[in-house]
Design a protein around this motif. Structure first.
Motif, PDB file in Angstrom:
ATOM      1  N   PRO A 312       1.251  -0.948   0.151  1.00 63.71           N
ATOM      2  CA  PRO A 312       0.248  -0.115   0.465  1.00 63.71           C
ATOM      3  C   PRO A 312       0.422   1.395  -0.118  1.00 63.71           C
ATOM      4  O   PRO A 312       2.068   1.280   0.856  1.00 63.71           O
ATOM      5  CB  PRO A 312      -0.790  -0.110   1.453  1.00 63.71           C
ATOM      6  CG  PRO A 312      -0.674  -2.120   1.849  1.00 63.71           C
ATOM      7  CD  PRO A 312       0.299  -1.853   1.080  1.00 63.71           C
ATOM      8  N   ARG A 313       0.756   2.602  -0.389  1.00 60.98           N
ATOM      9  CA  ARG A 313       0.797   3.816  -0.770  1.00 60.98           C
ATOM     10  C   ARG A 313       0.569   5.130  -0.423  1.00 60.98           C
ATOM     11  O   ARG A 313       1.140   5.856   0.604  1.00 60.98           O
ATOM     12  CB  ARG A 313       1.941   3.756  -2.336  1.00 60.98           C
ATOM     13  CG  ARG A 313       0.661   4.132  -3.243  1.00 60.98           C
ATOM     14  CD  ARG A 313       1.052   4.383  -4.148  1.00 60.98           C
ATOM     15  NE  ARG A 313      -0.466   4.847  -5.295  1.00 60.98           N
ATOM     16  CZ  ARG A 313      -0.374   3.828  -6.946  1.00 60.98           C
ATOM     17  NH1 ARG A 313       0.681   4.163  -6.830  1.00 60.98           N
ATOM     18  NH2 ARG A 313      -1.486   4.470  -7.246  1.00 60.98           N
ATOM     19  N   CYS A 314      -0.962   4.193   0.596  1.00 59.09           N
ATOM     20  CA  CYS A 314      -1.536   5.526   0.985  1.00 59.09           C
ATOM     21  C   CYS A 314      -1.032   5.857   2.848  1.00 59.09           C
ATOM     22  O   CYS A 314      -1.657   6.390   3.227  1.00 59.09           O
ATOM     23  CB  CYS A 314      -2.740   4.969   1.728  1.00 59.09           C
ATOM     24  SG  CYS A 314      -3.652   3.128   2.288  1.00 59.09           S
ATOM     25  N   GLY A 315       0.196   4.542   2.915  1.00 60.92           N
ATOM     26  CA  GLY A 315      -0.053   4.542   4.447  1.00 60.92           C
ATOM     27  C   GLY A 315      -0.559   3.879   6.140  1.00 60.92           C
ATOM     28  O   GLY A 315      -0.087   3.480   6.580  1.00 60.92           O
ATOM     29  N   TRP A 316      -1.969   3.333   4.813  1.00 55.89           N
ATOM     30  CA  TRP A 316      -2.745   2.503   5.888  1.00 55.89           C
ATOM     31  C   TRP A 316      -1.872   1.109   5.182  1.00 55.89           C
ATOM     32  O   TRP A 316      -1.397   0.687   4.583  1.00 55.89           O
ATOM     33  CB  TRP A 316      -3.934   2.068   5.246  1.00 55.89           C
ATOM     34  CG  TRP A 316      -4.869   4.019   5.632  1.00 55.89           C
ATOM     35  CD1 TRP A 316      -4.520   4.786   6.650  1.00 55.89           C
ATOM     36  CD2 TRP A 316      -5.783   3.938   5.031  1.00 55.89           C
ATOM     37  NE1 TRP A 316      -5.548   5.446   6.594  1.00 55.89           N
ATOM     38  CE2 TRP A 316      -6.077   5.146   5.255  1.00 55.89           C
ATOM     39  CE3 TRP A 316      -6.724   3.724   3.243  1.00 55.89           C
ATOM     40  CZ2 TRP A 316      -6.912   6.511   4.766  1.00 55.89           C
ATOM     41  CZ3 TRP A 316      -7.271   4.674   3.439  1.00 55.89           C
ATOM     42  CH2 TRP A 316      -7.981   5.503   3.599  1.00 55.89           C
ATOM     43  N   GLN A 317      -2.122   0.293   6.803  1.00 52.71           N
ATOM     44  CA  GLN A 317      -0.996  -1.030   6.621  1.00 52.71           C
ATOM     45  C   GLN A 317      -2.009  -2.163   6.077  1.00 52.71           C
ATOM     46  O   GLN A 317      -2.119  -3.271   6.318  1.00 52.71           O
ATOM     47  CB  GLN A 317      -0.439  -1.504   7.750  1.00 52.71           C
ATOM     48  CG  GLN A 317       0.038  -0.887   8.439  1.00 52.71           C
ATOM     49  CD  GLN A 317       1.615   0.118   8.052  1.00 52.71           C
ATOM     50  OE1 GLN A 317       1.750  -1.452   6.989  1.00 52.71           O
ATOM     51  NE2 GLN A 317       1.776   0.793   7.569  1.00 52.71           N
ATOM     52  N   PHE A 318      -3.565  -2.358   5.650  1.00 48.50           N
ATOM     53  CA  PHE A 318      -3.588  -2.965   5.449  1.00 48.50           C
ATOM     54  C   PHE A 318      -3.947  -3.655   3.588  1.00 48.50           C
ATOM     55  O   PHE A 318      -3.632  -3.559   3.073  1.00 48.50           O
ATOM     56  CB  PHE A 318      -5.285  -3.234   5.151  1.00 48.50           C
ATOM     57  CG  PHE A 318      -6.009  -2.687   6.840  1.00 48.50           C
ATOM     58  CD1 PHE A 318      -6.055  -3.191   7.779  1.00 48.50           C
ATOM     59  CD2 PHE A 318      -6.561  -1.808   7.010  1.00 48.50           C
ATOM     60  CE1 PHE A 318      -6.549  -3.244   8.889  1.00 48.50           C
ATOM     61  CE2 PHE A 318      -6.739  -0.972   7.663  1.00 48.50           C
ATOM     62  CZ  PHE A 318      -7.158  -2.031   8.554  1.00 48.50           C
ATOM     63  N   PRO A 319      -3.577  -4.829   3.836  1.00 50.40           N
ATOM     64  CA  PRO A 319      -3.235  -5.275   2.931  1.00 50.40           C
ATOM     65  C   PRO A 319      -3.626  -5.921   1.441  1.00 50.40           C
ATOM     66  O   PRO A 319      -5.206  -5.231   1.816  1.00 50.40           O
ATOM     67  CB  PRO A 319      -2.607  -6.683   2.556  1.00 50.40           C
ATOM     68  CG  PRO A 319      -3.476  -7.294   4.045  1.00 50.40           C
ATOM     69  CD  PRO A 319      -3.172  -5.985   4.454  1.00 50.40           C
ATOM     70  N   LEU A 320      -3.186  -5.083   0.014  1.00 54.30           N
ATOM     71  CA  LEU A 320      -4.043  -5.397  -1.049  1.00 54.30           C
ATOM     72  C   LEU A 320      -4.779  -6.111  -1.919  1.00 54.30           C
ATOM     73  O   LEU A 320      -3.623  -7.500  -1.951  1.00 54.30           O
ATOM     74  CB  LEU A 320      -3.175  -4.581  -2.156  1.00 54.30           C
ATOM     75  CG  LEU A 320      -3.253  -2.710  -1.555  1.00 54.30           C
ATOM     76  CD1 LEU A 320      -2.033  -1.862  -2.013  1.00 54.30           C
ATOM     77  CD2 LEU A 320      -4.785  -1.749  -1.730  1.00 54.30           C
ATOM     78  N   LEU A 321      -5.789  -6.084  -1.803  1.00 51.62           N
ATOM     79  CA  LEU A 321      -6.254  -7.251  -3.513  1.00 51.62           C
ATOM     80  C   LEU A 321      -5.883  -7.182  -4.153  1.00 51.62           C
ATOM     81  O   LEU A 321      -6.633  -5.740  -4.819  1.00 51.62           O
ATOM     82  CB  LEU A 321      -7.795  -8.037  -3.379  1.00 51.62           C
ATOM     83  CG  LEU A 321      -7.908  -9.032  -2.263  1.00 51.62           C
ATOM     84  CD1 LEU A 321      -9.217  -9.311  -2.100  1.00 51.62           C
ATOM     85  CD2 LEU A 321      -6.810  -9.956  -1.833  1.00 51.62           C
TER      86      LEU A 321
END
Ligand SMILES: [Zn+2]
Length: 440
Positions: A312-321
């Protein structure tokens, strides 16, 4: 409940700011607790894991989940309700919902009120992350005929106000209601939003101007997304969720892909039963970390997705699908040419006691064939209840051939579709693009 719900609200909504390490520790703790609970209190899981010779202590974190068997909707339906509910759970004290989704098998999911609040926060987080403010109103299209009119405790505080609009209404009634409400956001299913957007295109003086459109359930095809953006003149955000797991993942305004609500669900992407490589498409299997009444553990969603290769490049730690391929649906077309969205049909048929599996096939406008596999002793009651519901829904403008059948054969080469209409299918994306550019 209310007193302890406020810190939950703040905690869950703020969780995107926690470090990766802290998030991992929250996930591990929640998962261990849920697995212990399921082993000790839910007959279905205890017997499943004993047969597989595995104990919950052997699962230290999400990476060890592969040791447990994967569970399908059919597995849960094959046992009695009391075997899949935790001991001591009173179903009437739970929030319940039925969904047949992509399989045609309705499964009723029971959720404790406290878990429901947590699951709702997963949706709210997606709304807030995409720019909706807590004080703003959202209009939600729902498949139910009877909408919720009471306000939840947070709505009475002026937070997350949600007004439901039945998908049963005509598109003129939807528009009138939206013009009255002037919601900041609209949420709905692709076919409902499609009918709305086409109506607004043909009535350019409308006063429906949301800032955001949230799409849930099924597959949001690119042509529909473009149509919503053009006609509603706002950003369209796709959310991925299910009755069993709540909000699983949501599109991020800054990252390419969908953030997994990793503190609420564990998402695994499997290929031939083992974790798929990053970027490789695989089957979505979910564990709902807040499913204490009826645990959902390593549950087959019947969707296909892939894990994003980029962090993620937004700073949130949730992984991306990266990509989600959900279910494809069709409209059902009445005798007068009017198209109905598919969701009210699910709400008509899924909750009828005794319905085990069903499928609708339509070849001509105004006619449809409905096949139902029903419990034998309830077949007459099923027939009466389903036909009465459908007569109300279609206003008598559809001839319905209802067949009670012993089974519905599945073609393993193609994905099962509960509702399939040869006359109500969406045009392929390219075709729509060409038509739209042609100035229709
Ligand atoms: Zn992001």
């Amino acid at each position: 409940m209310r007193a302890c719900a406020l810190p939950h609200l703040a905690g869950t909504l703020g969780l995107w700011r926690v470090s990766e390490r802290r998030l991992a520790s929250i996930r591990r703790r929640k998962l261990q607790r849920l697995l212990r609970h399921a082993y000790e209190n839910v007959a279905f899981y205890r017997s499943l894991w004993e047969r597989a010779r595995v104990r919950p202590e052997e699962v230290d974190g999400p990476e060890d989940l592969v040791r447990l068997p994967v569970v399908s909707k059919e597995d849960l339906l094959s046992c009695r309700l009391e075997e899949r509910l935790a001991q001591g759970i009173d179903p009437s004290a739970c929030w319940s919902s039925s969904s047949s989704g992509t399989t045609g098998h309705p499964l009723t999911v029971y959720t404790l009120p406290a878990d429901r609040t947590r699951m709702n926060l997963g949706w709210f987080r997606a709304y807030l992350a995409n720019g909706l403010r807590v004080s703003e109103t959202m209009a939600a299209f729902v498949g139910r005929r009877q909408v919720r009119t009471s306000q939840r405790w947070y709505e009475r505080l002026g937070l997350f106000r949600r007004v439901e609009i039945p998908a049963w209404w005509s598109v003129e009634e939807w528009t009138a209601q939206l013009e009255l409400l002037r919601p900041a956001a609209i949420t709905g299913y692709v076919m409902t939003l499609r009918l709305l957007a086409e109506h607004l295109r043909d009535h350019p003086h409308h006063r429906v101007h949301p800032r955001l459109v949230f799409h849930t359930s099924a597959l949001l095809d690119e042509a529909s997304r473009r149509l919503f953006e053009e006609q509603l003149k706002c950003r369209v955000v796709d959310l991925y969720g299910s009755e069993e797991a709540g909000c699983i993942a949501w599109e991020c305004p800054r990252c390419p892909g969908y953030h997994v609500n990793a503190d609420l669900v564990v998402v695994e992407i499997l290929r031939n039963g083992v974790p798929a490589r990053t970027g490789e498409a695989g089957e979505v299997v979910v564990t709902n970390l807040h499913s204490y009444a009826m645990p959902i553990i390593r549950y087959r969603q019947n969707d296909v997705a892939s894990l994003a290769a980029t962090p993620p490049r937004c700073g949130w730690q949730f992984p991306l699908l990266e990509r989600i391929e959900g279910r494809v649906e069709d409209f059902l077309v009445l005798r007068d040419g009017r198209r109905l969205p598919p969701h009210p049909f699910y709400h008509c048929i899924d909750p009828v006691p005794g319905v085990q599996r069903w499928r609708i096939v339509q070849d001509r406008p105004g006619e449809m064939t409905l096949e139902i596999v029903a419990e034998e002793e309830q077949s007459d009651a099923v027939r009466r209840a389903v036909l009465a519901g459908l007569a109300q829904l279609t206003g008598g403008a559809m001839d319905i051939a209802l067949h009670l059948v012993p089974e519905i054969p599945i073609d393993p080469r193609t994905k099962f579709r509960t509702i399939r209409s040869a006359v109500g299918a969406l045009a392929p994306a390219e075709e729509w693009g060409a038509t739209a550019k042609g100035g229709k």
